[in-house]
Design a protein around this motif. Sequence first.
Motif, PDB file in Angstrom:
ATOM      1  N   ALA A  74      -3.867   4.575  -2.715  1.00  0.00           N
ATOM      2  CA  ALA A  74      -3.345   5.288  -4.054  1.00  0.00           C
ATOM      3  C   ALA A  74      -4.454   5.920  -4.823  1.00  0.00           C
ATOM      4  N   VAL A  75      -5.511   4.955  -4.989  1.00  0.00           N
ATOM      5  CA  VAL A  75      -6.592   5.551  -5.811  1.00  0.00           C
ATOM      6  C   VAL A  75      -7.107   6.841  -5.435  1.00  0.00           C
ATOM      7  N   ASP A  76      -7.342   6.947  -4.045  1.00  0.00           N
ATOM      8  CA  ASP A  76      -8.036   8.223  -3.272  1.00  0.00           C
ATOM      9  C   ASP A  76      -6.987   9.026  -3.439  1.00  0.00           C
ATOM     10  N   PHE A  77      -5.934   8.966  -3.342  1.00  0.00           N
ATOM     11  CA  PHE A  77      -4.676  10.342  -3.471  1.00  0.00           C
ATOM     12  C   PHE A  77      -4.820  10.555  -4.931  1.00  0.00           C
ATOM     13  N   ALA A  78      -4.912   9.823  -5.726  1.00  0.00           N
ATOM     14  CA  ALA A  78      -4.820  10.243  -7.162  1.00  0.00           C
ATOM     15  C   ALA A  78      -6.036  10.916  -7.794  1.00  0.00           C
ATOM     16  N   LEU A  79      -6.993  10.486  -7.100  1.00  0.00           N
ATOM     17  CA  LEU A  79      -8.334  10.922  -7.582  1.00  0.00           C
ATOM     18  C   LEU A  79      -8.708  11.969  -6.864  1.00  0.00           C
ATOM     19  N   HIS A  80      -8.764  12.270  -5.696  1.00  0.00           N
ATOM     20  CA  HIS A  80      -9.028  13.468  -5.002  1.00  0.00           C
ATOM     21  C   HIS A  80      -8.086  14.384  -4.372  1.00  0.00           C
ATOM     22  N   GLY A  81      -6.842  14.010  -4.951  1.00  0.00           N
ATOM     23  CA  GLY A  81      -5.748  14.888  -4.701  1.00  0.00           C
ATOM     24  C   GLY A  81      -4.964  14.806  -3.463  1.00  0.00           C
ATOM     25  N   HIS A  82      -3.795  15.339  -3.565  1.00  0.00           N
ATOM     26  CA  HIS A  82      -2.712  15.086  -2.475  1.00  0.00           C
ATOM     27  C   HIS A  82      -1.662  16.470  -2.607  1.00  0.00           C
ATOM     28  N   ALA A 135       0.833  -1.473  -0.021  1.00  0.00           N
ATOM     29  CA  ALA A 135      -0.230  -0.143  -0.161  1.00  0.00           C
ATOM     30  C   ALA A 135       0.927   1.304  -0.052  1.00  0.00           C
ATOM     31  N   SER A 136       1.968   1.369   0.654  1.00  0.00           N
ATOM     32  CA  SER A 136       2.876   2.460   0.847  1.00  0.00           C
ATOM     33  C   SER A 136       3.481   2.879  -0.512  1.00  0.00           C
ATOM     34  N   GLY A 137       3.855   1.425  -1.207  1.00  0.00           N
ATOM     35  CA  GLY A 137       4.515   1.575  -2.416  1.00  0.00           C
ATOM     36  C   GLY A 137       3.703   2.123  -3.713  1.00  0.00           C
TER      37      GLY A 137
END
Length: 579
Positions: free
Chosen positions: A122-130, A29-31
Amino acid sequence: MVASTHWLASQTGMSILERGGNAADAAVASGFVLQVVEPHLNGPGGEVPILVWSETEQKVEVINGQGTAPQAATVARLKDMGLDIMPGTGLLSAVVPGAFGAWLTLLARHGTMTLREVLSPAVDFALHGHPMLSRVSSTIATVKDLFADHWPTSAATWLPGGEVPAPNSRFRNSVLARTYTRLVEEAEAAGSDREAQIEAAQRAWYQGFVAEAIGEFCASHPVQDTSGQANPGLLTAEDMAGWHPEVEEPVTLDYKNFTVAKTGPWGQGPVMLQQLALLEGFDLDSLGPGSADWVHLIAETSKLAFADREAWYGDPRFTEVPLDDLLSAEYTAARRALIDHDAASTALLPGSPGGRTPVLPKYPQASLTAAAAGVGEPTVANNGETRGDTCHVDVVDSGGLMISATPSGGWLQASPTIPELGFCLSSRAQMFWLQEGLPNSLRPGARPRTTLTPSFALRDGKPWLAFGTPGGDSQDQWNLQLFLNLVHGGMNLQEAIDAPAFHSTHVPSSFYPRESFPAQLMIENRFAPEVLQELARRGHDLKVGGGWTEGRLSAVARDGEWLKAAANPRGAQGYAVGR
């Protein structure tokens, strides 16, 4: 415990552990989160070697996530294109993206969670932003004109509205989110069995829609690279389908009451073992970390070990790598005798293990212009900024499972983004030589001799330390210093990472344009002035940088009944977390 080069990746790993996952679930998950939040340092199209301590099997294994050269990639073909050196950017230097296969192999062999569970963060960070890292923003600014003029698919992803994303702004990669969401959906279409889902996702990546998009893009989109011309890629869907990650035995060395485990010589990992073998002949306990003798000895042993890397290391499926001889006591003693305690070496001196004759590449007249432009894999610069590099993550759980992984490749600034997928390919093939007959010559199906080198150590036969760092050719110099600070310096884990550090740039770089600076030593200004003066007197060409500019180490440890973790303060980005 989780330690990595980005706080969001470490927090993600900890959240997995707190939800009942183990170290393998957390590392995977971290990767995947690292691919999203550090896209200038790694990506889905990159690679990752992973070291795993299995408490069940009581041993270390290596998951080899280094992709191979395309079947069409030959020295003759590249020479016919007018090239004498592999480009540092573009599509010609693409290899099979091995990171996805390696992470899923770790999940299948040692994990407990489903693909959806480990990919969702990772999907959440890509979709909703970071938050856009300032280093990512500055990297994009460096290549803005290249994207706008030559790589429009990259501009579409990384220049929203035609502008460089501001530091700390919310950044989204919705296309990558769709790619990973589709992989989960195809995995779950295979049924409810976890292993079957992982296998289905592997097929979708290496034989399905991902492979097809990569093959089509490489064939139909010639792009400008560091050669100055527009070239298509050689990587095909068939190359993707023919690759799979391999699980291997590590190379190990006993040093005092420790056993250090590294990858095979398809990576540079054994150079750390060669350095340790050389150093065992000296009384480091009497020198003390930070002394001139300490720095001098470590620098000089690194020059000898890395010279052997240049002459002997490569994919062992294609070349003989005489590791037993390179690590033998007799050979090491002969090499140790070459060290002058009062003068820095200025020559590149590979040895003759077993009486073999070393052959070095014909190094080009390297241009510093390309390095300054951010291609290849430069390490931490003197001002503390990174120009493109690597990531690292370490995890240990309450059951004793330990992971050390060094993901890299697929840098946003090094290869054009594939529009259907939202990520770009690795340019790792730049590490091959376009000269026949070398251990690291370009060969179809061969793995480039990577610099990626996670580390693991046992103490008194018991698992002790998982550690590593970004840094290209410098990785096993910084890894070594961490280990020696612990073993001989009596430091705790955080102190060993925080201690002033250095690295030699004596040996030619593994990356385009292969620059080298004989006797040069990059060193932090926290060393005592008299130490710097003495090193300069011995002939070291010192480049004194800021006090916190060398390396991005992280580590986790099992120390008696305690678990420990530490991360690097350099760059104010690494993060260690545990409970």
